[in-house]
Design an enzyme around this catalytic site. Sequence first.
Site, short mmCIF file in Angstrom:
data_model
loop_
_atom_site.label_atom_id
_atom_site.label_comp_id
_atom_site.label_asym_id
_atom_site.label_seq_id
_atom_site.Cartn_x
_atom_site.Cartn_y
_atom_site.Cartn_z
N THR A 199 -1.04 7.47 -0.46
CA THR A 199 -2.31 7.01 -0.38
C THR A 199 -3.25 6.39 -0.27
OG1 THR A 199 -1.95 5.97 -2.63
CG2 THR A 199 -1.69 8.52 -2.83
N ARG A 208 1.08 -1.05 0.19
CA ARG A 208 0.12 -0.12 0.30
C ARG A 208 1.07 1.61 -0.22
NH1 ARG A 208 -3.08 1.03 6.02
NH2 ARG A 208 -1.32 1.43 7.34
N ASP A 256 3.56 -1.51 12.93
CA ASP A 256 4.17 -2.12 11.10
C ASP A 256 4.27 -3.76 11.85
OD1 ASP A 256 5.19 -3.11 9.29
OD2 ASP A 256 4.87 -1.20 8.84
N1 URA Z 1 -0.68 -2.56 9.30
C1 URA Z 1 0.26 -2.79 10.33
O1 URA Z 1 1.38 -3.03 10.13
N2 URA Z 1 -0.03 -2.52 11.30
C2 URA Z 1 -1.29 -1.39 11.37
O2 URA Z 1 -1.53 -0.81 12.35
C3 URA Z 1 -1.55 -1.77 9.87
C4 URA Z 1 -1.41 -2.21 8.35
#
Ligand code: URA
Length: 217
Positions: A113, A109, A208
Amino acid sequence: MTLQLRVYVPPHPLIKHWLGVARDAGTPPALFKSAIKELGRWLTYEAAREWLPTMETTVQSPLSECPATFINPEVPVVAVPILRAGLGLLEGAQTVLPNASIYHLGIVRDEKTLEPTCYLNPFPEKFDPLSRVLITDPMLATGGTIMKAMEELTFRGIDASLVRIISVVAAPPALQKLSVAYPSLNIYTAIIDEGLNSQGYIVPGLGDAGDRTFGTF
Ligand code: URA
């Protein structure tokens, strides 16, 4: 939030325990990876209930013939880890579904955006429509990535009601999008969190998931 799809949050002490370990910012990457693997194992175990097709037959025990139930080998079982964070859950899922075919799906992603793009798609042109599909994606945040994955699968003949998604943390925006598009879908998650921050991270979430699994900060 009214949802048509089914979201299961299994009330299991092991799932709660490993979620706590994963959420803790002080957990080092090796332990974080183990926690995600364990969550993959137990969430897949829960998801397999009433989903894996069985067949009835008989076996000869040491004493007599008796009825026996086995997983039906004729029905394909497919696991789709969404790269790269889905790999941690996959490790645990494979301990439950050792014969599943694995199709790694690469979706990234855009940080600004938040739009998803597919950079790796190994799917066949058409799947067997009876295939059972397990998608592993630890963070269902905006829903862009998982919607893209569902689009790629259903376009190739997969029935959404035969899909199980396992995630660690799910947030309302993703659940709402999936519910509108795929009301027959089933999701298994360790928790549903409140929402997202302005960068699209789930709050409180666990940060993450990809970086914490692979030690890339
Ligand atoms: N992707 C992740 O790794 N953590 C999030 O909080 C949202 C998307």
